[in-house]
Design an enzyme around this catalytic site. Sequence first.
Site, PDB file in Angstrom:
ATOM      1  N   TYR A   1      33.864  59.295  29.408  1.00  0.00           N
ATOM      2  CA  TYR A   1      34.351  57.930  29.625  1.00  0.00           C
ATOM      3  C   TYR A   1      34.049  57.119  28.388  1.00  0.00           C
ATOM      4  O   TYR A   1      32.902  57.056  27.934  1.00  0.00           O
ATOM      5  CB  TYR A   1      33.651  57.322  30.847  1.00  0.00           C
TER       6      TYR A   1
ATOM      7  N   ASP B   1      30.421  58.339  20.412  1.00  0.00           N
ATOM      8  CA  ASP B   1      30.232  57.288  21.408  1.00  0.00           C
ATOM      9  C   ASP B   1      28.801  57.382  21.914  1.00  0.00           C
ATOM     10  O   ASP B   1      28.481  58.214  22.758  1.00  0.00           O
ATOM     11  CB  ASP B   1      31.240  57.470  22.543  1.00  0.00           C
TER      12      ASP B   1
ATOM     13  N   LYS C   1      24.568  50.046  25.410  1.00  0.00           N
ATOM     14  CA  LYS C   1      23.588  49.801  26.465  1.00  0.00           C
ATOM     15  C   LYS C   1      22.152  49.710  25.974  1.00  0.00           C
ATOM     16  O   LYS C   1      21.394  48.863  26.427  1.00  0.00           O
ATOM     17  CB  LYS C   1      23.719  50.884  27.538  1.00  0.00           C
TER      18      LYS C   1
END
Length: 454
Positions: free
Chosen positions: A160, A262, A290
């Site tokens: 994702y 990523d 994050k």
Amino acid sequence: MNIHDPQHAQLAAGLASARSAELFDKACKLIPGGVNSTARATWAGWDPYPLFVQGGQGAHLTDVDGNRYIDYLLGLGPMIFGHRPPRVTQAVVDFIQTRGTVFALPTQDEARLAEKIVAAVPSVEQVRLCNTGTEAVLYATRLARAFTGRSKIVRFEGMYHGFSDGVYWSKHPALDRAGPDDHPRAVPQGPGLPHGIEDNLIILPWNDADLLADTLKRHGHEIAAVLTEPVMCNTGCILPQPGYLEAMRELTQAHGVVLIFDEVITGFRLGLAGAQGRFGIKPDLSVFAKGIGGGFPVAAMGGRAELMALVATGKVSMAGTYCANGIAIAAANAALDELNTAGLYQQLDTVSDALRHGLSRVLGDAGLPASVVGLGPLMQVWFAREPIHNYRDAERHADQVLFRRWWQGMLARGVLFHPGAYENLFVSTAHTPADVQATLAAAKEVASELARSA
């Protein structure tokens, strides 16, 4: 009958959650699905309703019914210091009270933060700040296309990379729609994605270096970038096979393809240099989110100066009113200072390893077909008799029903993580050896119950 009435349906036997059920019913009347993100929805596993939170402190979270949990959900990863970390929280409060929030002009704090990121991550020579991982991935793929003059992006099933139209494909596709194992078909995450975007995507299974090599040999002249997580974190936790990331780096360099890591989940969580530091790989571009803000929303995209020069001249636009806002900058500066504390990651790994190895031992002693896969403060339990190296392995071999029972048993005993097997358990610097021991004691009870009913 109200299906959310706890008299008729419970998250876990013996767990008091009537107030959560009531609040969810009210929310559904005003908010589609009752929540503001798919990961909190009933179809994501929070069935028949999600827990509603009262608050969190350190490694613990309390819901509106008064249940207290050891929290391994950690906001799906951002809370690397646990809830309400004093240093980061105070930095944000001070910035707001003494300076403001959004100026649409730069501050010197931005350059200080950029300096810290560049110093921490060897592959990043220059960096731009964003608001979310979705934004950062969008900019990274745009930059790769502009730099190479090519249009196609290689992405991997089960990963994702945010919800933008250009990459929201083949996250968790139904296998009967996804094509053959060695030639996956691009499957949209849902309706509403424009037709034609898939023509610019090449979907591959992860952990297959030979197939990647063949793809680059045949289509390298069309491929702008290979976009990947260095550790697959959106189909549970799947580690790269030995030599796979190294092969990926060599192959992309040989074909002039931009390698994008990523690291929204792994960045600043697996170390100051993220997963790329752990594995010793230098991608061309990297995306962070994050772990960088200590619980506040902030993201970054950076890499080789040669690529970032297109942003410097304005040839590739990276815009955003809220980019580098005062809250984000204050939080990230404080978070990176905290992460630079001597011995912090070693201690975090020690606690995390004790949890991972302890869970492996408990599940193994119970005779359950399970393994605990992870690296540092990132892990997941797989209930499977076969090894899982990619998304299709997980679809074919992971026992989702058994995982659900595992989650319910742990939740009832005050241990919180996501109900979906394709999410992860996260450990924070606030977790203690006592938290780990309490978790393992609960796990022993649940494992015994699962084994007896197997």
